[in-house]
Design an enzyme around this catalytic site. Structure first.
Site, PDB file in Angstrom:
ATOM      1  N   ARG A 148      -9.670   0.788   8.946  1.00 24.55           N
ATOM      2  CA  ARG A 148      -9.140  -0.717   9.565  1.00 24.55           C
ATOM      3  C   ARG A 148     -10.377  -1.909  10.280  1.00 24.55           C
ATOM      4  NH1 ARG A 148      -2.916   0.235   9.110  1.00 24.55           N
ATOM      5  NH2 ARG A 148      -2.183  -2.189   9.317  1.00 24.55           N
TER       6      ARG A 148
ATOM      7  N   LYS B  30       0.841  -0.898   0.235  1.00 22.95           N
ATOM      8  CA  LYS B  30      -0.053   0.032  -0.160  1.00 22.95           C
ATOM      9  C   LYS B  30       0.634   0.909   0.196  1.00 22.95           C
ATOM     10  CE  LYS B  30      -2.384  -0.930   4.166  1.00 22.95           C
ATOM     11  NZ  LYS B  30      -1.878  -2.559   4.075  1.00 22.95           N
TER      12      LYS B  30
ATOM     13  N   ARG C  96      11.618  -7.269   4.684  1.00 23.11           N
ATOM     14  CA  ARG C  96      11.647  -5.905   4.732  1.00 23.11           C
ATOM     15  C   ARG C  96      11.610  -5.695   6.455  1.00 23.11           C
ATOM     16  NH1 ARG C  96       5.503  -2.933   4.771  1.00 23.11           N
ATOM     17  NH2 ARG C  96       5.650  -3.500   6.717  1.00 23.11           N
TER      18      ARG C  96
ATOM     19  N   ARG D  96      -0.808  -9.567  13.742  1.00 23.22           N
ATOM     20  CA  ARG D  96      -1.011  -8.005  13.091  1.00 23.22           C
ATOM     21  C   ARG D  96      -2.541  -9.086  11.789  1.00 23.22           C
ATOM     22  NH1 ARG D  96       4.083  -6.517  11.227  1.00 23.22           N
ATOM     23  NH2 ARG D  96       3.046  -4.879   9.861  1.00 23.22           N
TER      24      ARG D  96
ATOM     25  N   ARG E 181      11.921  -1.676  11.373  1.00 26.14           N
ATOM     26  CA  ARG E 181      10.184  -1.979  11.623  1.00 26.14           C
ATOM     27  C   ARG E 181      10.052  -3.156  12.965  1.00 26.14           C
ATOM     28  NH1 ARG E 181       5.651  -0.548   8.007  1.00 26.14           N
ATOM     29  NH2 ARG E 181       4.191  -1.624  10.327  1.00 26.14           N
TER      30      ARG E 181
HETATM   31  P1  AMP Z   1       1.300   0.221   9.002  1.00 23.23           P
HETATM   32  O1  AMP Z   1       2.742   0.528   9.145  1.00 23.23           O
HETATM   33  O2  AMP Z   1      -0.478  -0.082   8.536  1.00 23.23           O
HETATM   34  O3  AMP Z   1       1.089  -1.371   8.823  1.00 23.23           O
HETATM   35  O4  AMP Z   1       0.672  -0.057  10.841  1.00 23.23           O
HETATM   36  C1  AMP Z   1       1.448  -0.050  12.183  1.00 23.23           C
HETATM   37  C2  AMP Z   1       0.725  -0.329  13.385  1.00 23.23           C
HETATM   38  O5  AMP Z   1       0.533   0.640  13.536  1.00 23.23           O
HETATM   39  C3  AMP Z   1      -0.234  -1.326  13.124  1.00 23.23           C
HETATM   40  O6  AMP Z   1      -0.161  -1.924  13.542  1.00 23.23           O
HETATM   41  C4  AMP Z   1      -1.278  -1.150  14.252  1.00 23.23           C
HETATM   42  O7  AMP Z   1      -0.925  -0.945  15.912  1.00 23.23           O
HETATM   43  C5  AMP Z   1      -0.686   0.828  14.022  1.00 23.23           C
HETATM   44  N1  AMP Z   1      -2.174   1.453  13.594  1.00 23.23           N
HETATM   45  C6  AMP Z   1      -2.192   1.396  11.816  1.00 23.23           C
HETATM   46  N2  AMP Z   1      -3.376   2.386  11.222  1.00 23.23           N
HETATM   47  C7  AMP Z   1      -4.030   1.958  12.583  1.00 23.23           C
HETATM   48  C8  AMP Z   1      -5.506   1.869  12.153  1.00 23.23           C
HETATM   49  N3  AMP Z   1      -6.577   2.454  11.285  1.00 23.23           N
HETATM   50  N4  AMP Z   1      -6.453   1.550  13.103  1.00 23.23           N
HETATM   51  C9  AMP Z   1      -5.753   0.628  14.382  1.00 23.23           C
HETATM   52  N5  AMP Z   1      -4.431   0.835  14.307  1.00 23.23           N
HETATM   53  C10 AMP Z   1      -3.841   1.240  13.637  1.00 23.23           C
END
Ligand code: AMP
Length: 380
Positions: A276, A201, A315, A333, A321
């Protein structure tokens, strides 16, 4: 569309959008100053309309003066400052608030800072109506920002293109052939990029935001930024993120809304990693609706779980991360996705807003698949 010299410009900000940003900024400054009377110094010519309106919204005692510098020729910054026309007031030991119409590279600010430091001011604050974060290359903090805007050439409300256009009450943006400008067709495009962690994404968002003139908001990136800077939001989100759990809805929703509000001039958004959960999707609909907008489409990047898990572990070796480095966290996740996020497919399908593309292939191939869908609904 209007024409100035050889170029065409399309509407970007209405007079009332500008006025609310000016009023908000005047209030912020007023809330900040104590008993001391500040000297506002407008930077001519561009700031003349802004200074005038700012003063009308500022109700505390103040003084006002102007200086003149010039750094623009045509539509690209030359980076050279030509001229300074004098400051007729004594600023030593005073609090000076410099008023700029726009800050882009920040070159002018460097000159202004030096100038006022040499004059031994007590404090120097910078207020700008428009700020282009993508163009800013300096590290001088900007104290008051009316609006963040994309890195596009704008005219109107004091800003010129080769000296014309300053008298326009609205702000216009340079029309380019390749840039889709939803304002032309009176629609805003708001795209939700959907997909499991690792689906690509973020990578695709980088291309799409330029192609369609969208502001990219990645909730994951905003959380990581807050974590890194140890803000209150970062501290609240940390434990959830470390475990690979979703951050609670209330926190995420208010953060997302604040990010949208920061981009008042946007002509569309690309939401990446949001919504989400069903509660987030409902909140997004309600929020966009309150602005007269809506979700234009949700596009999912599809890929097989095992391929994605391998991608994330790869990654994790370089991204730093923590949530990409441990397979049990990655699996958590995915569990969160399956339980809380997957129901959104049905949510958007029912609204006839759900599209999906194959997320496996080269970056260019996947971008092309996404663009085909987006071009299709733009043409409708
Ligand atoms: P991502 O980089 O999008 O994979 O997000 C990393 C982490 O940020 C996720 O595993 C969640 O802990 C938190 N996070 C990101 N976006 C959301 C969302 N829309 N709702 C809840 N937690 C989020």
């Amino acid at each position: 569309m209007i024409r100035i010299h050889d170029k065409h410009f399309v509407p970007f900000l209405s007079a009332s959008q500008i006025d609310s940003a000016v009023a908000k900024l005047a209030q912020e400054i007023a809330d900040d100053v104590d008993e001391e009377v500040p000297i506002f110094i407008g930077v001519l010519n561009g700031s003349f309309m802004f200074v005038s309106d700012l003063m009308k919204h500022y109700h505390k005692p103040c003084e006002l003066s102007f200086i003149k510098l010039s750094s623009y020729q045509g539509t690209t910054s030359t980076g050279t400052i030509n001229e300074l026309i004098g400051l007729g007031v004594e600023v030593k030991n005073r609090t000076v608030i410099v008023i700029e119409d726009i800050v882009d590279t920040g070159n002018t600010l460097v000159v202004l800072k030096k100038l006022f430091e040499d004059k031994e001011v007590k404090a120097l604050k910078i207020a700008t109506l428009f700020f282009k974060p993508e163009a800013y290359i300096k590290d001088i903090p900007i104290d008051y920002i009316g609006m963040e805007i994309p890195n596009k050439f704008i005219v109107g409300y004091g800003l010129d293109y080769d000296e014309q256009g300053r008298n326009l009450a609205e702000v216009y943006q340079l029309a380019t052939e390749n840039t889709y400008n939803p304002i032309n067709s009176n629609t805003m495009i708001n795209i939700v990029l959907f997909g499991k962690p690792g689906a690509g994404k973020g990578t695709q968002a980088e291309f799409l935001k330029d192609q369609y003139n969208l502001v990219h908001i990645s909730t994951g990136d905003v959380f990581r930024y807050n974590l890194k800077n140890n803000t209150e939001l970062g501290q609240q989100a940390k434990a959830f993120m470390d475990r690979g759990d979703l951050v609670p809805d209330a926190l995420t929703i208010s953060m997302l809304q604040a990010e949208v509000e920061k981009n008042a001039g946007a002509t569309g958004f690309l939401f990446d990693g949001f919504p989400r959960t069903i509660a987030q999707a409902e909140a997004l609909d309600k929020f966009l609706d309150s602005k007269g907008w809506g979700v234009t489409a949700t596009i999912a990047l599809e890929a097989n779980d095992e391929i994605l898990i391998q991608r994330l572990l790869e990654r994790g070796k370089t991204s730093g991360r923590a949530d990409d480095q441990d397979e049990s966290k990655i699996r958590n996740r995915y569990d969160e996705y399956n339980e809380k996020t997957a129901p959104l497919i049905e949510y958007y399908t029912q609204k006839d807003l759900f599209y999906s593309v194959n997320g496996i292939g080269t970056i260019e191939e996947v971008t092309r698949r996404l663009s085909t869908i987006i071009d299709d609904f733009i043409d409708k």
